[in-house]
Design an enzyme around this catalytic site. Structure first.
Site, short mmCIF file in Angstrom:
data_model
loop_
_atom_site.label_atom_id
_atom_site.label_comp_id
_atom_site.label_asym_id
_atom_site.label_seq_id
_atom_site.Cartn_x
_atom_site.Cartn_y
_atom_site.Cartn_z
CE LYS A 42 -3.33 -2.13 3.16
NZ LYS A 42 -3.92 -1.99 4.52
N GLY A 43 2.07 1.14 0.48
CA GLY A 43 2.89 2.30 0.84
C GLY A 43 3.09 3.34 -0.23
CG ASP A 102 14.91 -1.40 5.09
OD1 ASP A 102 16.07 -0.96 5.23
OD2 ASP A 102 14.27 -1.89 6.05
P1 5GP Z 1 12.51 -4.30 1.95
O1 5GP Z 1 13.23 -4.51 3.25
O2 5GP Z 1 12.03 -5.60 1.38
O3 5GP Z 1 13.34 -3.50 0.98
O4 5GP Z 1 11.25 -3.41 2.30
C1 5GP Z 1 9.99 -3.97 2.38
C2 5GP Z 1 8.92 -2.95 2.59
O5 5GP Z 1 9.01 -2.52 3.93
C3 5GP Z 1 8.96 -1.67 1.77
O6 5GP Z 1 8.30 -1.80 0.56
C4 5GP Z 1 8.22 -0.72 2.66
O7 5GP Z 1 6.84 -0.77 2.38
C5 5GP Z 1 8.50 -1.26 4.04
N1 5GP Z 1 9.46 -0.37 4.69
C6 5GP Z 1 10.80 -0.37 4.61
N2 5GP Z 1 11.32 0.62 5.34
C7 5GP Z 1 10.26 1.28 5.88
C8 5GP Z 1 10.12 2.43 6.72
O8 5GP Z 1 11.09 3.10 7.13
N3 5GP Z 1 8.86 2.78 7.06
C9 5GP Z 1 7.76 2.11 6.64
N4 5GP Z 1 6.57 2.55 7.03
N5 5GP Z 1 7.84 1.02 5.83
C10 5GP Z 1 9.08 0.63 5.46
MG MG Z 2 6.18 -1.06 0.25
#
Ligand code: 5GP
Ligand code: MG
Length: 175
Positions: A42-43, A102
């Protein structure tokens, strides 16, 4: 839920400027082409809504919803797709729009999935590139803001499904 505070990090004005800059670059690169924009739910929903209104090429919009099991602030590494694409990307230029990268695990999983569908090209636009915890190799074509770390909310981003509606981005500080 733990006690926490929200500290302002990126203002609405900065976000507008950031989206303008990204749109300018995307418009330049896709001049004369049509594209499929895929938002990761959703982000990315607010970022995507602001971005697409500044894009000039003819575009089709679609969404996927990716979820990874795990706690609220770090991915578990196991990704599943709870909503798939609805339009065909075969032979098309695809622009993936993500809120934050992330560890990179979620995006990498989706890019691998996309490759099987044989698009003409795939590029990624991420509002925020958070580099410290990156665990996979990824090249991001368009990045709005680069940070090392921090857990952020607002402008579509949540903490336990809260704060997505805030018009600016805040860092969550746990007491
Ligand atoms: P990944 O670790 O797989 O790159 O990130 C997965 C998901 O975690 C991202 O698409 C995002 O929606 C969520 N995410 C990563 N970092 C943050 C953050 O600092 N805040 C929030 N609210 N979601 C995050
Ligand atoms: Mg996301």
């Amino acid at each position: 839920m733990e006690n926490y505070r929200l500290v302002p990090l990126i203002s609405s004005e900065e976000l507008v400027k950031c989206v303008d800059d990204l749109a300018l670059r995307i418009n330049r690169d896709y001049e004369g082409k049509s594209l499929i924009v895929v938002g990761i739910l959703k982000g990315s929903f607010i970022f995507l809504a602001d971005l697409v209104r500044k894009l000039a090429p003819a575009l089709t919009l679609d969404f996927v919803r990716l979820a990874s099991y795990g706690d609220q602030s770090e991915t578990s590494g196991i990704v599943r797709m709870t909503k798939d694409l609805e339009v065909s990307v075969h032979g098309r230029h695809v622009l993936v729009v993500e809120d934050i990268v992330d560890t990179g695990i979620t995006l990498k999983w989706f890019l691998d999935h996309l490759q099987h569908l044989e698009p003409e090209s795939v590029k990624v636009c991420a509002l925020i590139d958070k580099s410290e915890r990156r665990r996979v190799n990824l090249s991001l074509d368009y990045v709005g803001i680069s940070l090392e770390k921090g857990f952020l909310v607002g402008y579509g981003l949540d903490y336990s499904e809260r704060h997505r509606n805030l018009p600016a981005i805040y860092e969550v500080l746990f007491d």
